[in-house]
Design a protein around this motif. Structure first.
Motif, PDB file in Angstrom:
ATOM      1  N   ILE A 191      37.251 -29.533  20.854  1.00 52.33           N
ATOM      2  CA  ILE A 191      38.463 -30.037  21.317  1.00 52.33           C
ATOM      3  C   ILE A 191      38.107 -31.361  22.341  1.00 52.33           C
ATOM      4  CG2 ILE A 191      40.689 -29.988  22.670  1.00 52.33           C
ATOM      5  CD1 ILE A 191      40.781 -27.004  21.815  1.00 52.33           C
ATOM      6  N   SER A 192      37.227 -31.023  23.338  1.00 47.39           N
ATOM      7  CA  SER A 192      36.699 -32.216  24.112  1.00 47.39           C
ATOM      8  C   SER A 192      35.961 -33.411  23.175  1.00 47.39           C
ATOM      9  CB  SER A 192      35.573 -31.757  24.954  1.00 47.39           C
ATOM     10  OG  SER A 192      35.906 -30.698  25.741  1.00 47.39           O
ATOM     11  N   VAL A 202      38.663 -28.350  29.582  1.00 50.43           N
ATOM     12  CA  VAL A 202      38.535 -29.486  28.747  1.00 50.43           C
ATOM     13  C   VAL A 202      38.844 -30.796  29.563  1.00 50.43           C
ATOM     14  CG1 VAL A 202      39.808 -30.876  26.790  1.00 50.43           C
ATOM     15  CG2 VAL A 202      39.000 -28.396  26.571  1.00 50.43           C
ATOM     16  N   ILE A 216      35.064 -19.004  22.653  1.00 49.65           N
ATOM     17  CA  ILE A 216      36.322 -19.899  23.304  1.00 49.65           C
ATOM     18  C   ILE A 216      35.512 -21.344  23.817  1.00 49.65           C
ATOM     19  CG2 ILE A 216      37.723 -20.267  25.117  1.00 49.65           C
ATOM     20  CD1 ILE A 216      38.510 -17.219  24.643  1.00 49.65           C
ATOM     21  N   LEU A 217      34.417 -21.303  24.073  1.00 50.92           N
ATOM     22  CA  LEU A 217      33.720 -22.512  24.849  1.00 50.92           C
ATOM     23  C   LEU A 217      33.224 -23.417  23.882  1.00 50.92           C
ATOM     24  CD1 LEU A 217      33.017 -22.937  27.642  1.00 50.92           C
ATOM     25  CD2 LEU A 217      30.480 -22.078  27.330  1.00 50.92           C
ATOM     26  N   SER A 219      33.634 -13.403  23.279  1.00 54.92           N
ATOM     27  CA  SER A 219      34.875 -14.146  23.277  1.00 54.92           C
ATOM     28  C   SER A 219      34.485 -15.592  23.803  1.00 54.92           C
ATOM     29  CB  SER A 219      35.790 -13.431  23.712  1.00 54.92           C
ATOM     30  OG  SER A 219      35.682 -13.035  24.998  1.00 54.92           O
ATOM     31  N   ALA A 220      34.074 -15.253  25.199  1.00 48.67           N
ATOM     32  CA  ALA A 220      33.730 -16.475  25.950  1.00 48.67           C
ATOM     33  C   ALA A 220      32.964 -17.669  25.133  1.00 48.67           C
ATOM     34  CB  ALA A 220      32.997 -16.089  27.404  1.00 48.67           C
ATOM     35  N   ILE A 251      35.819 -31.440  31.843  1.00 53.73           N
ATOM     36  CA  ILE A 251      34.713 -31.988  30.821  1.00 53.73           C
ATOM     37  C   ILE A 251      34.781 -33.367  30.647  1.00 53.73           C
ATOM     38  CG2 ILE A 251      33.607 -31.905  28.837  1.00 53.73           C
ATOM     39  CD1 ILE A 251      34.259 -28.899  28.498  1.00 53.73           C
ATOM     40  N   LEU A 252      36.277 -33.815  30.339  1.00 58.51           N
ATOM     41  CA  LEU A 252      36.304 -35.382  30.020  1.00 58.51           C
ATOM     42  C   LEU A 252      36.118 -36.182  31.411  1.00 58.51           C
ATOM     43  CD1 LEU A 252      39.226 -35.150  27.560  1.00 58.51           C
ATOM     44  CD2 LEU A 252      36.827 -35.657  26.946  1.00 58.51           C
ATOM     45  N   LYS A 262      33.124  -9.373  26.256  1.00 58.63           N
ATOM     46  CA  LYS A 262      33.822 -10.558  26.825  1.00 58.63           C
ATOM     47  C   LYS A 262      32.789 -11.932  26.846  1.00 58.63           C
ATOM     48  CE  LYS A 262      32.168  -9.753  31.748  1.00 58.63           C
ATOM     49  NZ  LYS A 262      32.638  -9.453  32.996  1.00 58.63           N
ATOM     50  N   HIS A 263      31.582 -11.565  26.822  1.00 58.65           N
ATOM     51  CA  HIS A 263      30.913 -12.929  26.864  1.00 58.65           C
ATOM     52  C   HIS A 263      30.805 -13.351  25.217  1.00 58.65           C
ATOM     53  CE1 HIS A 263      28.325 -11.132  30.137  1.00 58.65           C
ATOM     54  NE2 HIS A 263      29.361 -12.096  30.667  1.00 58.65           N
ATOM     55  N   MET A 276      33.988 -22.375  35.601  1.00 57.75           N
ATOM     56  CA  MET A 276      32.837 -21.813  34.672  1.00 57.75           C
ATOM     57  C   MET A 276      32.544 -20.218  35.250  1.00 57.75           C
ATOM     58  SD  MET A 276      31.815 -22.918  31.806  1.00 57.75           S
ATOM     59  CE  MET A 276      30.294 -22.952  30.646  1.00 57.75           C
ATOM     60  N   GLN A 325      40.898 -16.238  29.321  1.00 57.74           N
ATOM     61  CA  GLN A 325      39.465 -17.037  29.040  1.00 57.74           C
ATOM     62  C   GLN A 325      39.990 -18.193  28.257  1.00 57.74           C
ATOM     63  OE1 GLN A 325      36.742 -14.725  26.666  1.00 57.74           O
ATOM     64  NE2 GLN A 325      35.694 -14.061  28.504  1.00 57.74           N
ATOM     65  N   ILE A 326      41.019 -18.164  27.405  1.00 54.57           N
ATOM     66  CA  ILE A 326      41.505 -19.364  26.567  1.00 54.57           C
ATOM     67  C   ILE A 326      42.293 -20.315  27.625  1.00 54.57           C
ATOM     68  CG2 ILE A 326      43.275 -20.002  25.063  1.00 54.57           C
ATOM     69  CD1 ILE A 326      42.555 -17.960  23.337  1.00 54.57           C
ATOM     70  N   TRP A 349      40.685 -12.105  27.051  1.00 56.49           N
ATOM     71  CA  TRP A 349      40.219 -13.413  26.173  1.00 56.49           C
ATOM     72  C   TRP A 349      41.435 -14.293  26.265  1.00 56.49           C
ATOM     73  CZ3 TRP A 349      43.290 -14.687  22.203  1.00 56.49           C
ATOM     74  CH2 TRP A 349      44.075 -13.637  21.605  1.00 56.49           C
ATOM     75  N   PHE A 354      35.245 -18.072  34.231  1.00 59.39           N
ATOM     76  CA  PHE A 354      35.438 -17.920  32.811  1.00 59.39           C
ATOM     77  C   PHE A 354      34.464 -16.899  32.468  1.00 59.39           C
ATOM     78  CE2 PHE A 354      33.795 -19.479  28.495  1.00 59.39           C
ATOM     79  CZ  PHE A 354      35.266 -19.301  27.977  1.00 59.39           C
ATOM     80  N   TRP A 355      33.244 -16.942  33.025  1.00 59.49           N
ATOM     81  CA  TRP A 355      32.391 -15.992  32.437  1.00 59.49           C
ATOM     82  C   TRP A 355      32.669 -14.444  32.995  1.00 59.49           C
ATOM     83  CZ3 TRP A 355      29.447 -16.176  28.414  1.00 59.49           C
ATOM     84  CH2 TRP A 355      29.203 -17.488  27.829  1.00 59.49           C
ATOM     85  N   LYS A 356      33.412 -14.334  34.206  1.00 60.65           N
ATOM     86  CA  LYS A 356      33.703 -13.070  34.581  1.00 60.65           C
ATOM     87  C   LYS A 356      34.787 -12.467  34.114  1.00 60.65           C
ATOM     88  CE  LYS A 356      32.984 -14.639  39.229  1.00 60.65           C
ATOM     89  NZ  LYS A 356      33.337 -14.562  40.520  1.00 60.65           N
ATOM     90  N   GLU A 357      35.863 -13.358  33.459  1.00 57.19           N
ATOM     91  CA  GLU A 357      36.911 -12.920  33.029  1.00 57.19           C
ATOM     92  C   GLU A 357      36.771 -11.900  31.781  1.00 57.19           C
ATOM     93  OE1 GLU A 357      40.067 -13.525  34.254  1.00 57.19           O
ATOM     94  OE2 GLU A 357      40.430 -11.937  32.528  1.00 57.19           O
ATOM     95  N   ASP A 358      37.716 -10.936  31.863  1.00 55.85           N
ATOM     96  CA  ASP A 358      37.354  -9.738  30.539  1.00 55.85           C
ATOM     97  C   ASP A 358      38.412 -10.118  29.647  1.00 55.85           C
ATOM     98  OD1 ASP A 358      35.448  -8.244  31.946  1.00 55.85           O
ATOM     99  OD2 ASP A 358      36.829  -7.194  33.472  1.00 55.85           O
ATOM    100  N   ALA A 394      36.479 -25.040  23.097  1.00 58.13           N
ATOM    101  CA  ALA A 394      36.710 -26.342  24.017  1.00 58.13           C
ATOM    102  C   ALA A 394      35.829 -27.407  23.795  1.00 58.13           C
ATOM    103  CB  ALA A 394      36.543 -25.483  25.496  1.00 58.13           C
ATOM    104  N   ALA A 428      39.665 -22.293  29.482  1.00 58.42           N
ATOM    105  CA  ALA A 428      39.175 -23.202  28.842  1.00 58.42           C
ATOM    106  C   ALA A 428      39.896 -24.472  28.626  1.00 58.42           C
ATOM    107  CB  ALA A 428      38.653 -22.574  27.310  1.00 58.42           C
TER     108      ALA A 428
END
Lengths: 376, 49
Positions: A20-21, B39, A13-14, A9-10, B42-43, A6-7, B19, B31-32, B28, B22-26, A17, B35
């Motif tokens: 994209i940002s 975005v 994805i990060l 894939s994270a 972040i902006l 999972k890390h 965040m 996770q998307i 994907w 996000f890291w805890k999520e199994d 992101a 994410a």
């Protein structure tokens, strides 16, 4: 610590992101870069709105002011474009005038981007493009397309009800960011009120005699293809409209309502000695009936949905079968601007003589691009 | 102005919470989804507007 699936894939994805940002961030930042204009050789000096009200210094709305001064003394004219940055012809006419005009008698002051903050964003939920392009003989020139209102990121939050000062008139909260509901403005008010205050101070300090505020509106709005005038400027307005009608350009005379406050044609006239005029053309991209919303709609002004509405005969709309192209909208504004000044001169006032501006038919035949410099 | 900074602090707080999730999520796919929300934050935090 072990690296789990999972890390991985994270992390991927990060990174996506972040990419994209960066891409979107660059697009947003680009809306803040100032547009480049190419003033005609007749330009004598430039200034900023903060020269008239220091409270605007360092803000997004410290707009550039362009002066064209004739050798002979005469009256002073102010031309304001971009009060509502989603009304493309308004800002475009101001650019066309400042890139062509020669003043022989009197003075012309041009503010092409009255509400610069509004040019940094788009109206939410409208799917408006960020830019539109005008073809010129030497390539396309891109202009910003913005929001009707000051950016909420420069003025936030909106009140539930906007109370106009000093009249006490109450409007919807979002109108607090509408420059054309903020006049005469306040030095200690919101950014929009400060901008309005700065413009009124300019009118007073430069002894402006005639002032224009250019606009566009949806085809279904009743006040369209119109000149709105303050009662003290009625003779000038009606003389100009008579001339325009004789040329086959239909223009509605609209007297500024005395109890509708905050608008340029009302408050400029009430709070200063100027003769104010607000002019409107028909812009389909602002309308509720439009379909596909694109930069082409701004420039070509062709909307099948408005054509259907026209053919149905059920609606009173300002839309021609061939559309409402930017050429016609710009030509109308430039010609109305010229005829009002000519009427003002003919009525025995100290004159203002503007030269090197195209006629109505010239703009229709050659396009707007023939009268603006290609972008570099 | 103080309202603006309160807004930024709230935004930063939500971003940190996102965040952590996000890291805890199994999954994907989730996770998307997180994410995509991040975005915007972040902006906002970088004051890109």
């Amino acid at each position: 610590m072990t690296l789990e699936k999972k890390h991985i894939s994270a992390a991927i994805i990060l990174i996506a992101a972040a990419v994209i940002s960066i891409i979107t961030g660059r697009q947003f930042l680009a809306k803040h870069y100032p547009e480049t204009f190419y003033p005609s050789p007749g330009l004598t000096r430039t200034g900023k709105l903060s020269d008239y009200f220091s409270g605007l210094q360092g803000t997004e709305n410290d707009s550039r002011v362009y002066f064209f001064e004739g050798e002979e003394e005469g009256s002073t004219v102010l031309l304001l474009g971009g009060t509502h940055p989603n009304e493309a012809a308004s800002g475009l006419v101001a650019v066309l005038v400042l890139e062509n005009v020669e003043v022989t008698v009197g003075r012309l002051i041009v503010i092409p981007r009255a509400n610069r903050s509004g040019f940094t964003v788009n109206d939410p939920m409208e799917a408006h493009p960020q830019y539109y392009s005008i073809p010129t003989p030497n390539g396309e020139r891109r202009f910003k397309y913005g929001s009707r209102l000051t950016s909420p990121l420069d003025q936030w939050p909106d009140p539930l009800v906007y109370s106009h000062r000093p009249s006490g008139q109450r409007l919807s909260g979002f109108e607090t960011r509408n420059l054309n509901r903020a006049y005469p403005g306040r030095p200690d008010g919101s950014l929009t009120e400060k901008t309005a205050y700065g413009i009124v101070q300019l009118i007073k300090k430069e002894n402006v005699n005639v002032a224009f505020d250019l606009h566009e509106a949806a085809p279904e709005i009743p006040i369209i293809n119109a000149i709105v005038y303050h009662e003290k400027a009625e003779e000038v307005a009606l003389n100009a409209i008579f001339e325009l009608e004789m040329e086959g350009i239909s223009v509605s005379p609209e007297l500024s309502p005395s109890n509708f406050h905050g608008l340029s044609h009302r408050e400029w006239g009430d709070y200063t000695d100027v003769y104010p005029f607000l002019m409107e053309t028909s812009n389909p991209i602002q309308g509720r009936l439009r379909g596909e919303t694109s930069a082409e709609l701004i420039v070509e002004g062709v909307s099948p949905e408005y054509r259907m509405a026209l053919e149905s005969g059920a609606l009173q709309i300002a839309y021609k079968e061939t559309g409402e192209p930017i050429e016609r909208r710009v030509a109308r504004h430039v010609t109305c601007f010229r005829r009002v000044i000519e009427a003002y001169n003919q009525l025995g006032n100290k004159p203002v003589i503007l030269e090197n501006l195209p006629e109505y038919e010239d703009i229709l035949q050659n396009g707007v691009g023939a009268y603006i410099v290609a972008g570099k | 102005m103080i309202l603006y900074w309160i807004y930024i602090v709230i935004t930063a707080f939500i971003f940190i919470m996102l965040m952590m999730e996000f890291w805890k999520e199994d999954d994907w796919r989730k996770q998307i989804a997180i994410a995509m929300v991040m975005v915007v934050f972040i902006l906002r935090i970088l004051q890109i507007r």
